[in-house]
Enzyme design. Structure first.
Site, PDB file in Angstrom:
ATOM      1  N   ASP A 395       0.823  -1.225   0.000  1.00  0.00           N
ATOM      2  CA  ASP A 395       0.000   0.000   0.000  1.00  0.00           C
ATOM      3  C   ASP A 395       0.848   1.264   0.000  1.00  0.00           C
ATOM      4  OD1 ASP A 395      -2.117  -1.690   0.188  1.00  0.00           O
ATOM      5  OD2 ASP A 395      -2.473  -1.356   2.327  1.00  0.00           O
TER       6      ASP A 395
HETATM    7  P1  NAP Z   1       0.887  -3.993   3.155  1.00  0.00           P
HETATM    8  O1  NAP Z   1       0.212  -3.052   2.266  1.00  0.00           O
HETATM    9  O2  NAP Z   1       0.104  -4.707   4.190  1.00  0.00           O
HETATM   10  O3  NAP Z   1       1.631  -5.061   2.224  1.00  0.00           O
HETATM   11  C1  NAP Z   1       2.478  -6.017   2.775  1.00  0.00           C
HETATM   12  C2  NAP Z   1       2.914  -6.925   1.651  1.00  0.00           C
HETATM   13  O4  NAP Z   1       3.895  -7.801   2.180  1.00  0.00           O
HETATM   14  C3  NAP Z   1       1.776  -7.784   1.120  1.00  0.00           C
HETATM   15  O5  NAP Z   1       1.460  -7.400  -0.194  1.00  0.00           O
HETATM   16  C4  NAP Z   1       2.317  -9.223   1.198  1.00  0.00           C
HETATM   17  O6  NAP Z   1       2.136  -9.858  -0.074  1.00  0.00           O
HETATM   18  C5  NAP Z   1       3.789  -9.027   1.502  1.00  0.00           C
HETATM   19  N1  NAP Z   1       4.305 -10.046   2.411  1.00  0.00           N
HETATM   20  C6  NAP Z   1       3.742 -10.551   3.523  1.00  0.00           C
HETATM   21  N2  NAP Z   1       4.530 -11.479   4.065  1.00  0.00           N
HETATM   22  C7  NAP Z   1       5.615 -11.566   3.265  1.00  0.00           C
HETATM   23  C8  NAP Z   1       6.796 -12.369   3.314  1.00  0.00           C
HETATM   24  N3  NAP Z   1       7.021 -13.257   4.271  1.00  0.00           N
HETATM   25  N4  NAP Z   1       7.704 -12.186   2.346  1.00  0.00           N
HETATM   26  C9  NAP Z   1       7.501 -11.295   1.340  1.00  0.00           C
HETATM   27  N5  NAP Z   1       6.424 -10.512   1.258  1.00  0.00           N
HETATM   28  C10 NAP Z   1       5.485 -10.660   2.224  1.00  0.00           C
HETATM   29  O7  NAP Z   1       2.110  -3.325   3.942  1.00  0.00           O
HETATM   30  P2  NAP Z   1       2.740  -1.868   3.851  1.00  0.00           P
HETATM   31  O8  NAP Z   1       3.035  -1.488   2.443  1.00  0.00           O
HETATM   32  O9  NAP Z   1       3.850  -1.855   4.859  1.00  0.00           O
HETATM   33  O10 NAP Z   1       1.578  -0.915   4.313  1.00  0.00           O
HETATM   34  C11 NAP Z   1       1.111  -0.910   5.645  1.00  0.00           C
HETATM   35  C12 NAP Z   1      -0.397  -0.866   5.646  1.00  0.00           C
HETATM   36  O11 NAP Z   1      -0.842  -1.061   6.994  1.00  0.00           O
HETATM   37  C13 NAP Z   1      -0.943   0.471   5.166  1.00  0.00           C
HETATM   38  O12 NAP Z   1      -2.133   0.277   4.436  1.00  0.00           O
HETATM   39  C14 NAP Z   1      -1.235   1.186   6.476  1.00  0.00           C
HETATM   40  O13 NAP Z   1      -2.257   2.165   6.328  1.00  0.00           O
HETATM   41  C15 NAP Z   1      -1.676   0.035   7.347  1.00  0.00           C
HETATM   42  N6  NAP Z   1      -1.529   0.333   8.790  1.00  0.00           N
HETATM   43  C16 NAP Z   1      -0.320   0.656   9.284  1.00  0.00           C
HETATM   44  C17 NAP Z   1      -0.193   0.990  10.627  1.00  0.00           C
HETATM   45  C18 NAP Z   1       1.136   1.408  11.219  1.00  0.00           C
HETATM   46  O14 NAP Z   1       1.145   1.978  12.295  1.00  0.00           O
HETATM   47  N7  NAP Z   1       2.254   1.120  10.566  1.00  0.00           N
HETATM   48  C19 NAP Z   1      -1.296   0.945  11.449  1.00  0.00           C
HETATM   49  C20 NAP Z   1      -2.524   0.570  10.906  1.00  0.00           C
HETATM   50  C21 NAP Z   1      -2.614   0.258   9.580  1.00  0.00           C
HETATM   51  P3  NAP Z   1       2.117 -11.463  -0.163  1.00  0.00           P
HETATM   52  O15 NAP Z   1       1.054 -11.921   0.765  1.00  0.00           O
HETATM   53  O16 NAP Z   1       1.822 -11.707  -1.602  1.00  0.00           O
HETATM   54  O17 NAP Z   1       3.477 -11.930   0.231  1.00  0.00           O
END
Ligand code: NAP
Length: 465
Positions: A395
């Protein structure tokens, strides 16, 4: 003795403030933690010294509570980093429970004396605030921890029903009404029953407050609950006339609120939407699904491209945390640096599942913090980057946030990985990220997928050819 205790409290308050200041920068964060621990130690020593001077006789109880706290705290400190959000929620639950119990005890003791001077209106106002916030933080945080732990008996999806906000606000208004009645007539014969009603309503409100919120969105709400626990502690400080508790609670409450607002901003959600809008139930995208197919590449050719690059920007995300790939990332960083490549890490404020998630992981792998670059600054560098290597982030690099007004993440600030000359994306499958939406970045002509677990793939990239 009192002057000595107040002196200790003053130093502790100063250390709490410095602790927060230092923790806001990865370079000084460790010092911040040490300052926080020192402040807490001084606060406990000062309080025990004050009790001793006042002829306190309850040390056996205090020691028993310390032992129980340490016994519960030690295993909690051993949880893996991916479980820290739920661990934090449990800490807030304990904080809320403590505030609620102290508030109830204070009211019970004051009422039992039968002397109106024992319960002046201001003290009752502080107690009502403390108990209301403490009790709702207790049940709310327990439920938040359960959702984050993905326990089987609690659905992860938001639980909603018609009139939910009206019911929740109605319960809160009723609790406030009971609190108001207590403030006006603290010694009324119905006082204890009214107080009990307030406690029960606050406990119920904590549950109903959390039910409409999706499990994966809980970290933002935990930060709000953190603020509630802090404000409850500040109210307790007013009720007990303990200045350090007022200062520490106010710091905790305000920093929690500021963090919640920053997280909302980084995710492009309004604060009121988080509180009242079935947060986590994202509407489907109105924009067209990106057309195109994935292009894959080999690890060898990706490594070669990075070794030949002048600037490589690594974008870590939740997948790096899940795979615990940070040490392999360090090996890749060392390899590239030895070949004279400049390597920078793009840190998105909400990458992962808790604030500072990426900073903590990369610090654990001892990546120098000057190479961790925040969103706005790295976006200035990305058009000059030869390679953007996206490791388990989705994301936070989704260009739909800039280009698709129908996307649920439209408006969220993102890392412009798509502006690099060449992009490699490491993930395991075609599944979307947290927001559950397609990522057009994956279909660009210059993007190549390296499908696999991040730890394995980065380990292979870091291997010397
Ligand atoms: P993300 O959008 O959740 O994407 C994570 C990606 O990691 C997934 O597409 C997944 O694809 C891949 N993944 C998972 N396990 C893996 C592994 N072992 N090896 C390789 N790839 C792996 O994460 P992000 O880009 O870090 O974004 C964070 C999201 O969380 C945002 O939407 C944000 O708004 C939300 N959020 C964050 C917080 C905070 O405080 N940081 C709090 C609340 C919400 P596969 O499954 O295909 O591997």
């Amino acid at each position: 003795m009192n002057a000595c205790v107040q002196g200790l409290y003053l130093v502790a308050a100063g250390l709490f403030i410095l602790s927060l200041r230092w923790m806001s920068d990865p370079a000084t964060a460790r010092r911040g933690v040490t300052a926080g621990v020192a402040a807490m130690t001084l606060a406990v020593v000062g309080t025990l010294a004050g009790l001793t001077a006042g002829g306190g006789t309850h040390f056996a109880w205090i020691l028993a509570a310390c032992a129980a706290g340490a016994a519960a705290g030690y295993p909690l400190a051993q949880v893996p980093l991916t479980a820290v959000p739920q661990r934090t929620a449990l800490s807030h639950a304990f904080g809320g429970l403590a505030a609620g119990l102290v508030g109830a005890a204070e009211y019970g003791l004051g009422f039992g004396r039968g002397d109106p001077a024992a319960l002046p209106s201001f003290t009752v106002l502080a107690l009502v605030t403390e108990v209301l916030l403490g009790c709702l933080t207790f049940t709310g945080s327990l439920l938040a921890a359960a959702k984050l732990q993905e326990v089987r008996w609690l659905p992860q999806r938001p639980l909603t029903w018609p009139g939910q906000n009206v019911l929740n606000l109605g319960l809160l208004a009723l609790a406030l009404g009971l609190g108001g009645a207590l403030v006006l007539s603290p010694m009324a014969p119905w006082g204890p029953a009214c107080f009990l009603g307030l406690v029960l309503l606050a406990l119920l409100f904590g549950v109903l407050f959390i039910l409409p919120i999706g499990g994966a969105d809980m970290p933002t709400v935990i930060s709000i609950l953190n603020a509630f626990a802090g404000l409850s502690a500040a109210a307790m400080g007013l009720a007990l006339d303990n200045r350090l508790l007022v200062v520490a609670g106010a710091l905790d409450g305000s920093s929690g609120l500021i963090l919640s607002v920053l997280m909302c901003r980084a995710m492009n959600r309004s604060f009121t939407h988080v509180l009242f809008g079935a947060f986590g139930r994202l509407p489907p995208s109105g924009g067209p699904a990106p057309a195109g197919s994935y292009r894959e590449d080999t690890v060898d050719s990706a490594r070669q491209a990075m070794l030949e690059a002048g600037l490589v920007v690594i974008v870590p995300g939740y997948g790096m945390a899940v795979a615990q790939a940070q040490h392999r990332v360090r090996e890749l960083y060392d390899l590239l640096r030895r070949q004279g490549v400049t390597v920078k890490f793009a840190i998105h404020p909400v990458a992962g599942r808790m604030p500072g998630h990426m900073n903590v992981l990369l610090a654990e792998a001892e990546i120098p913090c000057e190479d961790l670059v925040e969103l706005e600054e790295i976006n200035r560098d990305l058009p000059q980057a030869d390679v953007a290597l996206v490791i388990g982030a989705n994301d936070v690099v989704n260009p739909a946030a800039r280009t698709d007004p129908g996307s649920p993440i439209f408006g969220m600030p993102i890392i412009d990985a798509d502006r690099a000359r060449l992009i490699y994306v490491i993930k395991r499958s075609r599944r979307p990220g947290f927001a559950g939406i397609e990522n057009p970045l994956h279909f660009l002509d210059k993007t190549f997928m390296l499908f696999g677990d991040a730890k394995t793939v980065v380990g292979e990239l870091a291997r010397q050819a």
